[in-house]
Motif scaffolding. Structure first.
Motif, PDB file in Angstrom:
ATOM      1  N   ALA A  15      73.574 -11.606  30.465  1.00  0.00           N
ATOM      2  CA  ALA A  15      72.546 -12.617  30.191  1.00  0.00           C
ATOM      3  C   ALA A  15      72.140 -13.425  31.431  1.00  0.00           C
ATOM      4  CB  ALA A  15      72.995 -13.533  29.053  1.00  0.00           C
ATOM      5  N   PRO A  16      73.068 -13.927  32.250  1.00  0.00           N
ATOM      6  CA  PRO A  16      72.639 -14.694  33.425  1.00  0.00           C
ATOM      7  C   PRO A  16      71.803 -13.875  34.412  1.00  0.00           C
ATOM      8  CG  PRO A  16      74.955 -15.100  32.978  1.00  0.00           C
ATOM      9  CD  PRO A  16      74.528 -13.975  32.082  1.00  0.00           C
ATOM     10  N   ALA A  17      72.089 -12.590  34.537  1.00  0.00           N
ATOM     11  CA  ALA A  17      71.288 -11.740  35.420  1.00  0.00           C
ATOM     12  C   ALA A  17      69.870 -11.610  34.881  1.00  0.00           C
ATOM     13  CB  ALA A  17      71.935 -10.368  35.573  1.00  0.00           C
ATOM     14  N   PRO A  22      62.299 -12.827  36.967  1.00  0.00           N
ATOM     15  CA  PRO A  22      61.197 -12.952  36.014  1.00  0.00           C
ATOM     16  C   PRO A  22      60.574 -11.637  35.560  1.00  0.00           C
ATOM     17  CG  PRO A  22      60.432 -13.510  38.212  1.00  0.00           C
ATOM     18  CD  PRO A  22      61.915 -13.273  38.312  1.00  0.00           C
ATOM     19  N   ALA A  23      60.748 -10.561  36.330  1.00  0.00           N
ATOM     20  CA  ALA A  23      60.130  -9.272  35.989  1.00  0.00           C
ATOM     21  C   ALA A  23      61.129  -8.163  36.295  1.00  0.00           C
ATOM     22  CB  ALA A  23      58.848  -9.072  36.785  1.00  0.00           C
ATOM     23  N   PHE A  43      66.296 -13.758  26.933  1.00  0.00           N
ATOM     24  CA  PHE A  43      65.684 -13.359  28.200  1.00  0.00           C
ATOM     25  C   PHE A  43      64.952 -12.023  28.118  1.00  0.00           C
ATOM     26  CE2 PHE A  43      69.644 -15.728  28.782  1.00  0.00           C
ATOM     27  CZ  PHE A  43      69.076 -16.923  29.195  1.00  0.00           C
ATOM     28  N   PHE A  44      64.765 -11.498  26.904  1.00  0.00           N
ATOM     29  CA  PHE A  44      64.035 -10.243  26.747  1.00  0.00           C
ATOM     30  C   PHE A  44      62.628 -10.346  27.319  1.00  0.00           C
ATOM     31  CE2 PHE A  44      66.527  -8.588  22.778  1.00  0.00           C
ATOM     32  CZ  PHE A  44      67.605  -8.267  23.582  1.00  0.00           C
ATOM     33  N   PRO A  89      55.056  -3.754  42.261  1.00  0.00           N
ATOM     34  CA  PRO A  89      55.436  -4.764  43.259  1.00  0.00           C
ATOM     35  C   PRO A  89      55.861  -6.075  42.586  1.00  0.00           C
ATOM     36  CG  PRO A  89      53.431  -3.648  43.935  1.00  0.00           C
ATOM     37  CD  PRO A  89      53.724  -3.184  42.525  1.00  0.00           C
ATOM     38  N   GLY A  90      56.929  -6.652  43.095  1.00  0.00           N
ATOM     39  CA  GLY A  90      57.434  -7.916  42.559  1.00  0.00           C
ATOM     40  C   GLY A  90      58.457  -7.772  41.458  1.00  0.00           C
ATOM     41  N   GLU A  91      58.660  -6.564  40.943  1.00  0.00           N
ATOM     42  CA  GLU A  91      59.648  -6.352  39.892  1.00  0.00           C
ATOM     43  C   GLU A  91      61.019  -6.047  40.496  1.00  0.00           C
ATOM     44  OE1 GLU A  91      56.807  -4.658  36.322  1.00  0.00           O
ATOM     45  OE2 GLU A  91      57.949  -3.225  37.498  1.00  0.00           O
TER      46      GLU A  91
END
Length: 122
Positions: A15-17, A22-23, A43-44, A89-91
């Protein structure tokens, strides 16, 4: 970015990870310690797609499918390849399995080493 959180062997540790990024392209599964991912559910919304592996592949796919896109990959090699192919990009491609590794690996460290090797070969 690729993140090796192979030590996350249950949903409470995963869960903390999931909360951190954000993506996420989430690689999860292995030998389940529970039949739920309740601690991860808040966090789904951070997960773009889950890539399930190991003995828990079908179970996790059933749990996650009502909430997020899922690809049942079976093993870590296929999951890494599919996640890398799908990533934008950004994931973040996150190995945070929420399961023990003993169905396919000697221990969580061997699973993490395999992840690093697979990522290095991309």
């Amino acid at each position: 970015a690729f993140v090796n959180d192979s030590k996350a062997t249950n949903a409470t540790a995963t869960a903390p990870a999931l909360a951190t990024f954000p993506a996420i392209r989430w690689i999860c599964g292995g030998q389940a310690k529970a039949d739920h991912l309740d601690e991860c559910a808040p966090f789904f919304g951070h997960v773009r797609k889950a890539y399930t592996i190991g003995e828990a592949s079908e179970l996790f796919a059933r749990i996650l499918a009502p909430h997020i896109k899922v690809a049942e990959c079976g093993d870590l090699a296929h999951a890494v390849l599919r996640a890398a192919h799908d990533a934008q990009p950004g994931e973040t491609i996150l190995l945070s399995p929420g399961c023990a590794s003993f169905d396919q690996f000697r221990d969580f460290e061997a699973r993490g080493d395999a992840f690093r090797t697979l990522v290095g070969a991309l």
